[in-house]
Write a protein that holds these residues in place. Structure first.
Motif, PDB file in Angstrom:
ATOM      1  N   ALA A  31      36.421  34.731  50.919  1.00 47.80           N
ATOM      2  CA  ALA A  31      36.579  34.271  49.501  1.00 47.80           C
ATOM      3  C   ALA A  31      35.837  35.018  48.685  1.00 47.80           C
ATOM      4  CB  ALA A  31      36.560  32.971  49.074  1.00 47.80           C
ATOM      5  N   ILE A  32      34.562  35.156  48.993  1.00 49.94           N
ATOM      6  CA  ILE A  32      33.723  35.850  48.223  1.00 49.94           C
ATOM      7  C   ILE A  32      33.827  37.303  48.542  1.00 49.94           C
ATOM      8  CG2 ILE A  32      31.030  36.458  48.198  1.00 49.94           C
ATOM      9  CD1 ILE A  32      30.726  33.438  48.951  1.00 49.94           C
ATOM     10  N   GLY A  33      34.198  37.808  49.731  1.00 50.50           N
ATOM     11  CA  GLY A  33      34.575  39.060  49.952  1.00 50.50           C
ATOM     12  C   GLY A  33      35.690  39.604  49.144  1.00 50.50           C
ATOM     13  N   LEU A  34      36.847  38.849  48.767  1.00 55.18           N
ATOM     14  CA  LEU A  34      37.908  38.950  47.948  1.00 55.18           C
ATOM     15  C   LEU A  34      37.287  39.244  46.600  1.00 55.18           C
ATOM     16  CD1 LEU A  34      41.000  39.573  47.628  1.00 55.18           C
ATOM     17  CD2 LEU A  34      40.934  37.102  47.391  1.00 55.18           C
ATOM     18  N   ASN A  56      30.877  49.757  59.801  1.00 57.63           N
ATOM     19  CA  ASN A  56      31.084  48.175  59.799  1.00 57.63           C
ATOM     20  C   ASN A  56      31.851  47.493  60.967  1.00 57.63           C
ATOM     21  OD1 ASN A  56      29.755  46.721  57.323  1.00 57.63           O
ATOM     22  ND2 ASN A  56      30.266  48.798  56.521  1.00 57.63           N
ATOM     23  N   LEU A  57      32.959  48.322  61.084  1.00 61.43           N
ATOM     24  CA  LEU A  57      34.013  47.867  62.043  1.00 61.43           C
ATOM     25  C   LEU A  57      33.594  48.004  63.529  1.00 61.43           C
ATOM     26  CD1 LEU A  57      37.256  49.188  60.353  1.00 61.43           C
ATOM     27  CD2 LEU A  57      36.418  46.876  60.309  1.00 61.43           C
ATOM     28  N   ILE A  58      32.533  48.651  63.575  1.00 61.76           N
ATOM     29  CA  ILE A  58      32.046  48.805  65.183  1.00 61.76           C
ATOM     30  C   ILE A  58      31.456  47.417  65.737  1.00 61.76           C
ATOM     31  CG2 ILE A  58      29.692  49.572  64.628  1.00 61.76           C
ATOM     32  CD1 ILE A  58      31.929  51.052  67.476  1.00 61.76           C
ATOM     33  N   ASP A  59      31.275  46.673  64.524  1.00 63.86           N
ATOM     34  CA  ASP A  59      30.767  45.190  64.866  1.00 63.86           C
ATOM     35  C   ASP A  59      31.883  44.314  65.277  1.00 63.86           C
ATOM     36  OD1 ASP A  59      27.998  45.558  64.259  1.00 63.86           O
ATOM     37  OD2 ASP A  59      28.373  45.106  62.013  1.00 63.86           O
ATOM     38  N   LEU A  60      33.153  44.761  65.422  1.00 64.60           N
ATOM     39  CA  LEU A  60      34.223  44.208  65.960  1.00 64.60           C
ATOM     40  C   LEU A  60      33.895  43.650  67.691  1.00 64.60           C
ATOM     41  CD1 LEU A  60      37.357  45.757  64.589  1.00 64.60           C
ATOM     42  CD2 LEU A  60      36.745  43.413  64.363  1.00 64.60           C
ATOM     43  N   ILE A  61      33.143  44.678  68.119  1.00 63.66           N
ATOM     44  CA  ILE A  61      32.889  44.623  69.586  1.00 63.66           C
ATOM     45  C   ILE A  61      31.657  43.327  69.570  1.00 63.66           C
ATOM     46  CG2 ILE A  61      31.471  45.732  71.464  1.00 63.66           C
ATOM     47  CD1 ILE A  61      32.461  48.222  70.454  1.00 63.66           C
ATOM     48  N   LYS A  62      30.865  43.434  68.785  1.00 68.18           N
ATOM     49  CA  LYS A  62      30.079  42.361  68.665  1.00 68.18           C
ATOM     50  C   LYS A  62      30.469  40.842  68.322  1.00 68.18           C
ATOM     51  CE  LYS A  62      25.313  41.845  66.415  1.00 68.18           C
ATOM     52  NZ  LYS A  62      24.346  42.347  65.273  1.00 68.18           N
ATOM     53  N   MET A  85      33.181  41.275  54.840  1.00 66.08           N
ATOM     54  CA  MET A  85      32.457  40.091  54.796  1.00 66.08           C
ATOM     55  C   MET A  85      32.815  39.023  55.903  1.00 66.08           C
ATOM     56  SD  MET A  85      30.996  38.428  51.182  1.00 66.08           S
ATOM     57  CE  MET A  85      29.987  39.975  50.815  1.00 66.08           C
ATOM     58  N   PRO A  86      34.201  38.678  55.858  1.00 61.45           N
ATOM     59  CA  PRO A  86      34.584  37.797  56.904  1.00 61.45           C
ATOM     60  C   PRO A  86      34.244  38.115  58.355  1.00 61.45           C
ATOM     61  CG  PRO A  86      36.420  38.206  55.476  1.00 61.45           C
ATOM     62  CD  PRO A  86      35.178  39.237  55.169  1.00 61.45           C
TER      63      PRO A  86
END
Length: 140
Positions: free
Chosen positions: A18-21, A112-118, A55-56
């Motif tokens: 919500a905050i990200g949107l 930022n998307l590399i954190d998908l692994i995390k 953010m999500p």
């Protein structure tokens, strides 16, 4: 504890979304506060939009990190946070910035998307329940 954790993680991701949107929608307003060139304002707007869109993802990542930490798994959280940053995130950012001609906004998105692994690792660890400790019978 598991049920409460699931609800807290879901709330964290939902509020992050919500905050990200809201951040994505309002992104053009923030750079207007500064007296700079239009190119810099566009970059700032794009960076804010990427941050809002991610953010999500970050909400889930941090919620799973703190869930694992709440169970006293400090070594796992050290690996999850500091080691991951130095072994994965920074080398990927370095390689993308030095060995590709990728523009800065997609590069920032990739970093930022590399954190998908995390997030995946965090999901597996939380789902497995490695953070759960029975503290009721340990007071002897």
């Amino acid at each position: 504890a598991k049920d409460s954790d699931t609800k807290l993680i879901a709330f964290s991701v939902a509020s992050g979304a919500a905050i990200g949107l809201l951040l994505v929608i309002l992104a053009p307003l923030f750079p207007m506060l500064y007296n700079t060139t239009d190119v810099v304002k566009d970059l700032g707007c794009n960076f804010i939009r990427v941050a809002g869109a991610c953010m999500p993802l970050h909400a889930f990542m941090h919620a799973s990190y703190f869930t694992i930490r709440s169970g006293g798994k400090t070594v796992i959280t050290f690996l999850f946070d500091s080691v991951y940053l130095w072994v994965i995130s920074i080398p990927v950012a370095y390689c993308l910035s030095h060995f590709t001609g990728m523009p800065i906004t997609p590069l920032y998105l990739c970093c930022n998307l590399i954190d998908l692994i995390k997030c995946t690792v965090g999901f597996v660890l939380v789902k497995k329940g490695v953070w759960l400790e029975n503290i009721v019978g340990q007071g002897k």
